[in-house]
Enzyme design. Structure first.
Site, PDB file in Angstrom:
ATOM      1  N   ASP A   1       0.850  -1.180   0.000  1.00 27.17           N
ATOM      2  CA  ASP A   1       0.000   0.000   0.000  1.00 27.17           C
ATOM      3  C   ASP A   1       0.891   1.238   0.000  1.00 27.17           C
ATOM      4  OD1 ASP A   1      -2.589   1.351   0.280  1.00 27.17           O
ATOM      5  OD2 ASP A   1      -1.773   1.970   2.207  1.00 27.17           O
ATOM      6  N   THR A   3       0.379   4.591   0.857  1.00 28.55           N
ATOM      7  CA  THR A   3       0.401   5.507   1.992  1.00 28.55           C
ATOM      8  C   THR A   3       1.008   4.848   3.228  1.00 28.55           C
ATOM      9  OG1 THR A   3      -1.599   6.560   1.126  1.00 28.55           O
ATOM     10  CG2 THR A   3      -1.000   7.027   3.408  1.00 28.55           C
ATOM     11  N   ASP A 242      -0.889  -0.164   6.401  1.00 24.03           N
ATOM     12  CA  ASP A 242      -1.062   0.377   7.747  1.00 24.03           C
ATOM     13  C   ASP A 242      -2.505   0.729   8.071  1.00 24.03           C
ATOM     14  OD1 ASP A 242      -1.372   2.505   6.049  1.00 24.03           O
ATOM     15  OD2 ASP A 242      -0.085   3.883   7.169  1.00 24.03           O
TER      16      ASP A 242
END
Length: 493
Positions: A1, A3, A242
């Site tokens: 991912d 971000t 996250d």
């Protein structure tokens, strides 16, 4: 991912652009209220909160929380209307076209995350499954996602290791591609909008996942489907993330890696949590894992070889009532110089060799043939030496130990290959120390190795020389048997 992995995860509002003559002050007040009155702020809301310079006194009458699936959130305010903030293509629908789309894509190509602030015609209620009424765009909100300074080095490391990196995000695919470009990811221009992809269980979906590098507007279920599609194509998949929207993909991946700063849910399902929330720690993690696994493989081959020849010798002496060819002190010297000391240094040596499947097969393929050859050579030498009536069992054990230790040292050499300075020095030192035990008087006395007839040493040399090709043939036979068990057992091809 993307971000929080290749970016720092802390967004910052870089600009707000009113649309169609919208009042700038009203836009600022609306954004301030949307961010400050959100009871569960996400990174975007936190960025707007940090950007706002005033405190909102508006009163919320209805709210739709942000969802990774729909990619927008909304609030209704008393006397201030109804407002939506989210991804332009999801908020505007068919109205996302023309000059507005070109404007958004221009900012996205520059690496900005672009959101649209729109005014809705109907009020929102406190429902998580609310539908979006007709809306009118009022402003574009530009946010910058800062790329980690060490992200290029990390991505380059994985590229050098033959790992294919794919970036998935809920942001615009052009924005994600621009961020990937700044991070130095090869194939950043192979970006695709996940909303245009085929059904998750289709061949076309799997083909698109394998062929492209960057994916934007990805839903949580699509992230999981991407992991499964790659696994179905024979890939081993690690997933880093996250956020709550990464949980499904983390759970189904072969190795889920979460950031300590992320949500509790991601930390709960991940197999690995980076306590400093820094993706740059991954090369060190991979190197440590490779060192442990590869060195355990080497060391296990040594220990299992000793186990094998010890069991065989015990069976031969126990079942057939033969004399055991080694004394306890002889087992000590064999353990010191062919297993214990070498294993200590091999276990601690750095090892970046890529880990491959077949750990047990490779260990058994080295250890079992080596153990069989050592046992056969040792017992054979012990028996041959006693054919001479002038050589008793104690003197016969001297050449038996010489053969056992020499063949075990050859196995150590095979296990340590390819040799470097450390491993070469280690093998040479062990061979020298083992030889010293036979050459110096105190060594012979300490290890109970009395000098015997010269022909027995010559015979031992012959056993040692013959053992080398047998070790190689045994390993190849074991590898071929594991590769083609059916043929080896006589089953039809």
């Amino acid at each position: 991912d993307k971000t929080g992995t290749i970016t720092e995860g802390a967004l910052a509002v870089s600009d707000v652009e009113p649309l169609d003559g919208a009042d700038s002050a009203a836009v600022v007040s609306t954004l301030t209220a949307l961010a400050q009155l959100d009871p569960d702020p996400n990174p975007t809301s936190k960025a707007v909160q940090a950007w706002a310079t005033t405190t909102s006194s508006w009163k919320v009458t209805g709210r739709v929380p942000f969802s990774s699936g729909r990619k927008w959130s909304a609030m209704s305010f008393e006397e201030h209307g109804n407002w939506v903030l989210g991804a332009p293509e999801n908020v505007l629908g068919d109205a996302y076209s023309g000059s507005l789309q070109e404007r958004v894509e221009h900012h996205a190509a520059m690496g900005s995350r672009v959101l649209v602030l729109a005014e809705a015609d109907a009020a929102f209620t406190d429902a998580a499954d609310a539908t979006l009424p007709a809306v009118h765009p009022r402003a574009l909100v530009l946010l910058d996602d800062i790329v980690r300074a060490d992200a290029p080095d990390t991505l380059r490391y994985f590229a050098d290791q033959g790992v294919t990196v794919k970036v998935i995000s809920g942001d615009n695919n052009v924005t994600v591609g621009a961020v990937a470009r700044r991070a130095g990811l090869d194939g950043w221009n192979d970006n695709i909008n996940a909303t245009t992809m085929a059904a998750e269980d289709s061949v076309e979906f799997a083909d698109a996942v394998e062929a492209n590098t960057v994916f934007g507007r990805v839903t949580p279920h699509q992230k999981r489907a991407m992991v499964k599609a790659l696994q179905a194509r024979g890939h081993t998949v690690a997933m880093t993330g996250d956020g709550v929207n990464d949980v499904l993909a983390l759970k189904d991946s072969d190795c889920g890696v979460a950031m300590a700063s992320g949500s509790e849910a991601t930390r709960g399902v991940a197999q690995l949590v980076l306590m400093d929330s820094n993706f740059a720690a991954m090369p060190a993690v991979v190197s440590e894992g490779r060192r442990v696994i590869n060195n355990i493989e080497r060391v296990a081959s040594l220990f299992l070889a000793k186990t094998t020849y010890s069991v065989i010798l015990s069976l031969l002496t126990g079942v057939f009532a033969l004399a055991y060819p080694l004394r306890p002190i002889h087992l000590s010297i064999l353990s010191w110089f062919t297993i214990g000391i070498p294993a200590f240094f091999l276990a601690l040596e750095p090892n970046d060799q890529r880990v491959n499947e077949g750990f047990l097969r490779r260990v058994l393929g080295r250890a079992v043939p080596a153990g069989v050859v050592i046992a056969a050579a040792t017992m054979g030498m012990f028996a041959v030496a006693q054919l001479d009536d002038s050589i008793d069992s104690d003197h016969a054990r001297t050449v038996a130990v010489l053969v056992a230790g020499s063949v075990a040292l050859m196995n150590l050499y095979r296990t340590a290959r390819p040799l470097n300075a450390l491993r070469g020095t280690l093998v040479g030192t062990m061979a020298g120390l083992f030889a010293l035990a036979f050459l110096v008087p105190w060594g012979r006395d300490l290890f109970e190795l009395p000098t015997t007839a010269g022909w027995a040493y010559a015979a031992a040399a012959g056993f040692i020389v013959v053992s080398w090709p047998l070790l190689e043939l045994g390993s190849r036979a074991a590898e071929r048997w594991h590769r083609h068990p059916a043929q080896q057992l006589g089953s039809p091809a």
